[in-house]
Structure formats: structure tokens, C-alpha cells
Write an enzyme that holds these catalytic residues in place. Sequence first.
Site, PDB file in Angstrom:
ATOM      1  CB  ALA A  15      -0.726  -0.160   1.285  1.00 25.54           C
ATOM      2  CB  CYS A  16       2.072   3.803  -1.600  1.00 23.90           C
ATOM      3  SG  CYS A  16       1.404   3.569  -2.930  1.00 23.90           S
ATOM      4  N   GLY A  17      -0.150   5.732  -0.506  1.00 22.01           N
ATOM      5  CA  GLY A  17      -0.795   6.689  -0.224  1.00 22.01           C
ATOM      6  C   GLY A  17      -1.813   6.864  -1.560  1.00 22.01           C
TER       7      GLY A  17
END
Length: 97
Positions: free
Chosen positions: A7-9
Site C-alpha cells: 500500500a501507498c498513499g
Amino acid sequence: MLKVIAACGSGMGSSQIIKMKLEKVFKKLGIEASIYHTNIGDAKSQAANYDVVVCSDSLIGTFANATAKKVIVIGLKNLLSEKEIEEKVLEKIVNAQ
């Protein structure tokens, strides 16, 4: 087979990079894994369905509920570092069993 979510922003570039690095590290270590990449909001809502969440150190707090459900959460300082990813996979997954 491990179910892993990266996951990332925004769910675009960084999570894809994490996924690619994870694939290399898991292959090197002989770990079978299915890896999905997405944005932080989607990952938070789906985390309980995975064995491992990998994200930036700054996003670890987002996954407190998942941690309570025994999901392994791995935070990275340098998303581009295969060395860091390998060290943390060894520490949190391989050696923790």
C-alpha cells in the site's frame, strides 16, 4: 501461499514498486506469495483478508485493526531498498515462525 498487500498513499507508483521488490525478494527466499498493490484506503479496508501488509513507515498506524487480527504489518523507510525489504521479510515472516 502468503497473501500480501502493498500500500501507498495514492495506490499508483510506490505500491507498484513495493510489489515488484517483494516479488524479487520472495522469489529469492523461496516464499510463495500472491501480491496485490493498492492505495492506503483500499488496503485499510481489506487488510484483514491478507497475511501481510507492506507500506511506508509513516502509514503503519493505519493498520492497527489489522495488527490486532494477527496481520503482519511491515513498514519501510526506503521503498526502493530490496535489502531493507529482505531484512524485514526475514525478521517478520521467516524467522518469526
